[in-house]
Design a protein around this motif. Structure first.
Motif, PDB file in Angstrom:
ATOM      1  N   ILE A   1       0.812  -1.220   0.000  1.00  0.00           N
ATOM      2  CA  ILE A   1       0.000   0.000   0.000  1.00  0.00           C
ATOM      3  C   ILE A   1       0.848   1.275   0.000  1.00  0.00           C
ATOM      4  CG2 ILE A   1      -1.987  -1.108   1.105  1.00  0.00           C
ATOM      5  CD1 ILE A   1      -1.066   0.411   3.719  1.00  0.00           C
ATOM      6  N   GLY A   2       2.167   1.152   0.038  1.00  0.00           N
ATOM      7  CA  GLY A   2       3.002   2.342   0.064  1.00  0.00           C
ATOM      8  C   GLY A   2       4.458   1.979   0.229  1.00  0.00           C
ATOM      9  N   GLU A   3       5.248   2.990   0.530  1.00  0.00           N
ATOM     10  CA  GLU A   3       6.669   2.743   0.778  1.00  0.00           C
ATOM     11  C   GLU A   3       7.185   3.730   1.809  1.00  0.00           C
ATOM     12  OE1 GLU A   3       9.396   4.686  -2.529  1.00  0.00           O
ATOM     13  OE2 GLU A   3       8.028   3.221  -3.406  1.00  0.00           O
ATOM     14  N   THR A   4       8.345   3.407   2.362  1.00  0.00           N
ATOM     15  CA  THR A   4       8.980   4.224   3.376  1.00  0.00           C
ATOM     16  C   THR A   4      10.492   4.079   3.240  1.00  0.00           C
ATOM     17  OG1 THR A   4       9.012   4.737   5.751  1.00  0.00           O
ATOM     18  CG2 THR A   4       8.953   2.393   5.151  1.00  0.00           C
ATOM     19  N   THR A   5      11.202   4.879   3.991  1.00  0.00           N
ATOM     20  CA  THR A   5      12.654   4.769   4.068  1.00  0.00           C
ATOM     21  C   THR A   5      13.011   4.183   5.426  1.00  0.00           C
ATOM     22  OG1 THR A   5      12.977   6.653   2.615  1.00  0.00           O
ATOM     23  CG2 THR A   5      14.837   6.040   4.011  1.00  0.00           C
ATOM     24  N   PHE A   6      13.861   3.175   5.412  1.00  0.00           N
ATOM     25  CA  PHE A   6      14.313   2.523   6.639  1.00  0.00           C
ATOM     26  C   PHE A   6      15.809   2.771   6.752  1.00  0.00           C
ATOM     27  CE2 PHE A   6      15.884  -1.096   9.102  1.00  0.00           C
ATOM     28  CZ  PHE A   6      15.016  -1.068  10.187  1.00  0.00           C
ATOM     29  N   MET A   7      16.210   3.366   7.849  1.00  0.00           N
ATOM     30  CA  MET A   7      17.622   3.675   8.048  1.00  0.00           C
ATOM     31  C   MET A   7      18.331   2.503   8.721  1.00  0.00           C
ATOM     32  SD  MET A   7      17.988   6.630   6.698  1.00  0.00           S
ATOM     33  CE  MET A   7      19.671   6.989   7.227  1.00  0.00           C
ATOM     34  N   VAL A   8      19.433   2.094   8.148  1.00  0.00           N
ATOM     35  CA  VAL A   8      20.321   1.100   8.750  1.00  0.00           C
ATOM     36  C   VAL A   8      21.623   1.849   9.006  1.00  0.00           C
ATOM     37  CG1 VAL A   8      21.527  -1.093   8.445  1.00  0.00           C
ATOM     38  CG2 VAL A   8      19.200  -0.802   7.554  1.00  0.00           C
ATOM     39  N   GLY A   9      21.839   2.203  10.280  1.00  0.00           N
ATOM     40  CA  GLY A   9      22.938   3.105  10.587  1.00  0.00           C
ATOM     41  C   GLY A   9      22.660   4.416   9.875  1.00  0.00           C
ATOM     42  N   ASP A  10      23.594   4.879   9.073  1.00  0.00           N
ATOM     43  CA  ASP A  10      23.388   6.120   8.336  1.00  0.00           C
ATOM     44  C   ASP A  10      23.074   5.881   6.857  1.00  0.00           C
ATOM     45  OD1 ASP A  10      25.849   5.200   7.504  1.00  0.00           O
ATOM     46  OD2 ASP A  10      26.923   7.063   7.900  1.00  0.00           O
ATOM     47  N   VAL A  11      22.664   4.659   6.523  1.00  0.00           N
ATOM     48  CA  VAL A  11      22.379   4.300   5.133  1.00  0.00           C
ATOM     49  C   VAL A  11      20.862   4.101   4.960  1.00  0.00           C
ATOM     50  CG1 VAL A  11      22.818   2.629   3.289  1.00  0.00           C
ATOM     51  CG2 VAL A  11      24.634   3.174   4.942  1.00  0.00           C
ATOM     52  N   PRO A  12      20.256   4.861   4.035  1.00  0.00           N
ATOM     53  CA  PRO A  12      18.813   4.690   3.804  1.00  0.00           C
ATOM     54  C   PRO A  12      18.530   3.516   2.871  1.00  0.00           C
ATOM     55  CG  PRO A  12      19.659   6.480   2.455  1.00  0.00           C
ATOM     56  CD  PRO A  12      20.815   5.973   3.284  1.00  0.00           C
ATOM     57  N   PHE A  13      17.443   2.797   3.189  1.00  0.00           N
ATOM     58  CA  PHE A  13      16.964   1.709   2.344  1.00  0.00           C
ATOM     59  C   PHE A  13      15.478   1.915   2.101  1.00  0.00           C
ATOM     60  CE2 PHE A  13      20.805  -0.099   4.024  1.00  0.00           C
ATOM     61  CZ  PHE A  13      21.299  -0.856   2.973  1.00  0.00           C
ATOM     62  N   ARG A  14      15.036   1.568   0.916  1.00  0.00           N
ATOM     63  CA  ARG A  14      13.616   1.647   0.574  1.00  0.00           C
ATOM     64  C   ARG A  14      12.923   0.387   1.094  1.00  0.00           C
ATOM     65  NH1 ARG A  14      11.429  -0.438  -4.191  1.00  0.00           N
ATOM     66  NH2 ARG A  14       9.297   0.248  -4.547  1.00  0.00           N
ATOM     67  N   ASP A  15      11.818   0.576   1.802  1.00  0.00           N
ATOM     68  CA  ASP A  15      10.970  -0.518   2.258  1.00  0.00           C
ATOM     69  C   ASP A  15       9.579  -0.337   1.677  1.00  0.00           C
ATOM     70  OD1 ASP A  15      12.866  -1.851   3.769  1.00  0.00           O
ATOM     71  OD2 ASP A  15      11.910  -1.470   5.697  1.00  0.00           O
ATOM     72  N   LEU A  16       8.880  -1.425   1.485  1.00  0.00           N
ATOM     73  CA  LEU A  16       7.493  -1.408   1.055  1.00  0.00           C
ATOM     74  C   LEU A  16       6.600  -1.527   2.283  1.00  0.00           C
ATOM     75  CD1 LEU A  16       7.836  -3.898  -1.928  1.00  0.00           C
ATOM     76  CD2 LEU A  16       7.918  -1.386  -1.996  1.00  0.00           C
ATOM     77  N   ILE A  17       5.477  -0.836   2.269  1.00  0.00           N
ATOM     78  CA  ILE A  17       4.500  -0.937   3.355  1.00  0.00           C
ATOM     79  C   ILE A  17       3.397  -1.877   2.878  1.00  0.00           C
ATOM     80  CG2 ILE A  17       2.853   0.290   4.806  1.00  0.00           C
ATOM     81  CD1 ILE A  17       4.602   2.813   4.383  1.00  0.00           C
ATOM     82  N   TYR A  18       3.110  -2.863   3.701  1.00  0.00           N
ATOM     83  CA  TYR A  18       2.069  -3.844   3.401  1.00  0.00           C
ATOM     84  C   TYR A  18       0.964  -3.733   4.457  1.00  0.00           C
ATOM     85  CZ  TYR A  18       4.771  -6.717   0.054  1.00  0.00           C
ATOM     86  OH  TYR A  18       5.460  -7.188  -1.043  1.00  0.00           O
ATOM     87  N   ALA A  19      -0.243  -4.117   4.060  1.00  0.00           N
ATOM     88  CA  ALA A  19      -1.379  -4.127   4.977  1.00  0.00           C
ATOM     89  C   ALA A  19      -2.180  -5.417   4.778  1.00  0.00           C
ATOM     90  CB  ALA A  19      -2.281  -2.921   4.737  1.00  0.00           C
ATOM     91  N   ARG A  20      -2.783  -5.848   5.867  1.00  0.00           N
ATOM     92  CA  ARG A  20      -3.676  -7.007   5.849  1.00  0.00           C
ATOM     93  C   ARG A  20      -4.913  -6.641   6.661  1.00  0.00           C
ATOM     94  NH1 ARG A  20      -2.690 -12.787   8.975  1.00  0.00           N
ATOM     95  NH2 ARG A  20      -4.866 -13.433   8.967  1.00  0.00           N
ATOM     96  N   THR A  21      -6.066  -6.789   6.054  1.00  0.00           N
ATOM     97  CA  THR A  21      -7.322  -6.573   6.771  1.00  0.00           C
ATOM     98  C   THR A  21      -7.608  -7.795   7.634  1.00  0.00           C
ATOM     99  OG1 THR A  21      -8.141  -5.201   4.966  1.00  0.00           O
ATOM    100  CG2 THR A  21      -9.775  -6.073   6.519  1.00  0.00           C
ATOM    101  N   LEU A  22      -8.028  -7.536   8.858  1.00  0.00           N
ATOM    102  CA  LEU A  22      -8.338  -8.641   9.783  1.00  0.00           C
ATOM    103  C   LEU A  22      -9.822  -8.965   9.751  1.00  0.00           C
ATOM    104  CD1 LEU A  22      -6.109  -7.542  12.764  1.00  0.00           C
ATOM    105  CD2 LEU A  22      -5.702  -9.426  11.193  1.00  0.00           C
TER     106      LEU A  22
END
Length: 173
Positions: free
Chosen positions: A152-173
């Motif tokens: 459903i989207g994306e975000t930036t995830f920092m590992v130390g001082d290095v940015p990585f692109r992450d995907l945002i997932y969702a699940r309806t309960l």
């Protein structure tokens, strides 16, 4: 197949969670993350003090998985959502971490853990589970898709001082 016993983690589990967190993060990402950034990330994000704080926060729910002899082999963490998308703390919960040591993956163990998390989320009234996943982690992405998660989207995830692109997932309960 040796079973995993899942239970709610307690403050005395902080050292085990710290070790598991560091080990599983390193095993999952050492193949394509710079070493110094990995180490810097693990020292902060998987420090015992991090888990001590989380374990004392009633809004967070941590599970720890152990062998019949009490050796820690996996863990999961549900938190209030902290992602750059619209969320509602009454309806949404984030799977911040979900990991099993490599030799303990497979055989339905991850499926059982995901259902424990979904049951807990439903019990607290959540209508949706969210998570962020590294796009190159194909195995995790297949696992999440099998459990009804969709991108459903994306975000930036920092590992130390290095940015990585992450995907945002969702699940309806």
């Amino acid at each position: 197949m040796t079973p995993i016993h899942w239970r709610r983690a307690v403050p005395s589990d902080a050292p085990a969670l710290s070790l598991l967190g560091g080990a599983t993060f390193l095993a999952s990402f050492a193949h394509d993350h710079p070493g110094p950034a990995l180490i810097a990330h693990i020292q902060v994000a998987h420090a015992e003090s991090y888990y001590r704080v989380a374990l004392h926060d009633p809004a967070q729910h941590l599970l720890i998985g152990e062998t019949p002899l009490g050796a820690p082999v996996g863990y999961a963490m549900l938190t209030p959502p902290d992602l750059p998308i619209f969320t509602d703390e009454r309806d949404d919960v984030e799977i911040k971490r979900i990991y099993l040591l490599g030799p303990w993956q497979g055989g339905g163990r991850g499926d059982a853990l995901m259902e424990l998390l979904a049951d807990h989320a439903r019990h607290r009234g959540a209508k949706r589970m969210l998570l962020a996943v590294y796009p190159q982690n194909d195995r995790a992405r297949r696992f999440y898709a099998r459990h009804g998660f969709q991108e459903i989207g994306e975000t930036t995830f920092m590992v130390g001082d290095v940015p990585f692109r992450d995907l945002i997932y969702a699940r309806t309960l």
